[in-house]
Design a protein around this motif. Structure first.
Motif, PDB file in Angstrom:
ATOM      1  N   LYS A  27     -30.322 -33.086 -22.152  1.00  0.00           N
ATOM      2  CA  LYS A  27     -29.056 -32.876 -22.866  1.00  0.00           C
ATOM      3  C   LYS A  27     -28.260 -31.726 -22.252  1.00  0.00           C
ATOM      4  O   LYS A  27     -27.043 -31.805 -22.120  1.00  0.00           O
ATOM      5  CB  LYS A  27     -29.312 -32.598 -24.352  1.00  0.00           C
ATOM      6  N   ILE A  28     -28.958 -30.653 -21.902  1.00  0.00           N
ATOM      7  CA  ILE A  28     -28.276 -29.503 -21.288  1.00  0.00           C
ATOM      8  C   ILE A  28     -27.752 -29.889 -19.913  1.00  0.00           C
ATOM      9  O   ILE A  28     -26.599 -29.602 -19.574  1.00  0.00           O
ATOM     10  CB  ILE A  28     -29.228 -28.289 -21.190  1.00  0.00           C
ATOM     11  N   GLN A  29     -28.569 -30.572 -19.151  1.00  0.00           N
ATOM     12  CA  GLN A  29     -28.181 -30.943 -17.791  1.00  0.00           C
ATOM     13  C   GLN A  29     -27.007 -31.927 -17.793  1.00  0.00           C
ATOM     14  O   GLN A  29     -26.115 -31.844 -16.951  1.00  0.00           O
ATOM     15  CB  GLN A  29     -29.375 -31.560 -17.065  1.00  0.00           C
ATOM     16  N   LYS A  30     -26.978 -32.859 -18.732  1.00  0.00           N
ATOM     17  CA  LYS A  30     -25.893 -33.847 -18.820  1.00  0.00           C
ATOM     18  C   LYS A  30     -24.672 -33.308 -19.547  1.00  0.00           C
ATOM     19  O   LYS A  30     -23.699 -34.027 -19.760  1.00  0.00           O
ATOM     20  CB  LYS A  30     -26.394 -35.107 -19.533  1.00  0.00           C
ATOM     21  N   LYS A  31     -24.714 -32.031 -19.964  1.00  0.00           N
ATOM     22  CA  LYS A  31     -23.614 -31.360 -20.659  1.00  0.00           C
ATOM     23  C   LYS A  31     -23.338 -31.959 -22.040  1.00  0.00           C
ATOM     24  O   LYS A  31     -22.233 -31.850 -22.565  1.00  0.00           O
ATOM     25  CB  LYS A  31     -22.321 -31.367 -19.828  1.00  0.00           C
ATOM     26  N   GLU A  32     -24.330 -32.614 -22.637  1.00  0.00           N
ATOM     27  CA  GLU A  32     -24.203 -33.094 -24.006  1.00  0.00           C
ATOM     28  C   GLU A  32     -24.165 -31.894 -24.957  1.00  0.00           C
ATOM     29  O   GLU A  32     -23.499 -31.933 -25.990  1.00  0.00           O
ATOM     30  CB  GLU A  32     -25.353 -34.028 -24.372  1.00  0.00           C
ATOM     31  N   ILE A  33     -24.941 -30.859 -24.601  1.00  0.00           N
ATOM     32  CA  ILE A  33     -24.875 -29.586 -25.309  1.00  0.00           C
ATOM     33  C   ILE A  33     -24.697 -28.493 -24.250  1.00  0.00           C
ATOM     34  O   ILE A  33     -25.143 -28.632 -23.112  1.00  0.00           O
ATOM     35  CB  ILE A  33     -26.128 -29.316 -26.184  1.00  0.00           C
ATOM     36  N   GLU A  34     -23.998 -27.438 -24.625  1.00  0.00           N
ATOM     37  CA  GLU A  34     -23.711 -26.348 -23.686  1.00  0.00           C
ATOM     38  C   GLU A  34     -24.928 -25.446 -23.466  1.00  0.00           C
ATOM     39  O   GLU A  34     -25.142 -24.925 -22.383  1.00  0.00           O
ATOM     40  CB  GLU A  34     -22.539 -25.527 -24.233  1.00  0.00           C
TER      41      GLU A  34
END
Length: 135
Positions: A27-34
Motif C-alpha cells: 500500500k505504501i509503495q503503490k501510494k495508496e497510503i502516504e
C-alpha cells in the motif's frame, strides 16, 4: 505531504503490522497510503515511509537547515557592524569621564586610588568558582 496528520487507514497496530506486513508495504509503495503509523498500546510509536519520501524529507530538511544557518550568520554580521561615527562618539564619551587615577581620602587618612579599586576587582574575579556541591 502532511506527516503529522494521520488518516484512519494509515493507523496500524503493531500486531496488524506483523500479520499483514506485505500488504502494508505494498500500500505504501503503490501510494495508496502516504505513510503507516504504527500504534503500540493505542499510541503512535513508529512511522513507515517509502524511501523516496524519506529522501525528499531529508533533502528539504538539510536545505532548510543550511539556509537557516546562513541567515543566522548574516544577521550576526549585520548586527555587529558598528558605524565609524558611533565609535568616535563612544571614544568622546570615554574621554569626558576623565578616568585618570585619583586619590580618595577617608577620615582615617587611608588613601585609595582608582587603580587600587580596579586591581581589587580583578583579584576577586580571578578566584576559582566553587562547585555547587562544595560548601
Amino acid at each position: 505531504m502532511n506527516l503529522l496528520q494521520y488518516k484512519s487507514n494509515e493507523m496500524i497496530s503493531s500486531t496488524e503490522l506483523i500479520r499483514k506486513s506485505k500488504s502494508i508495504f505494498n500500500k505504501i509503495q503503490k501510494k495508496e497510503i502516504e505513510k503507516a503509523v504504527i500504534l503500540r498500546d493505542g499510541k503512535p510509536q513508529f512511522m513507515l515511509l517509502d524511501f523516496e519520501t524519506y529522501e525528499k524529507l531529508m533533502t528539504e530538511y538539510l536545505s532548510f537547515k543550511e539556509n537557516k544557518e546562513k541567515i543566522k550568520k548574516e544577521e550576526v554580521l549585520e548586527n555587529t557592524e558598528i558605524a565609524e561615527e558611533d565609535i568616535q562618539k563612544a571614544f568622546d564619551e570615554i574621554e569626558k569621564l576623565n578616568l585618570e587615577p585619583r586619590t580618595v581620602s577617608s577620615t582615617k587618612n587611608i588613601e585609595i586610588t582608582v587603580d587600587d579599586i580596579i586591581e581589587e576587582e580583578i583579584k576577586n574575579e580571578e578566584e576559582p568558582l566553587k562547585e555547587f556541591w562544595e560548601k
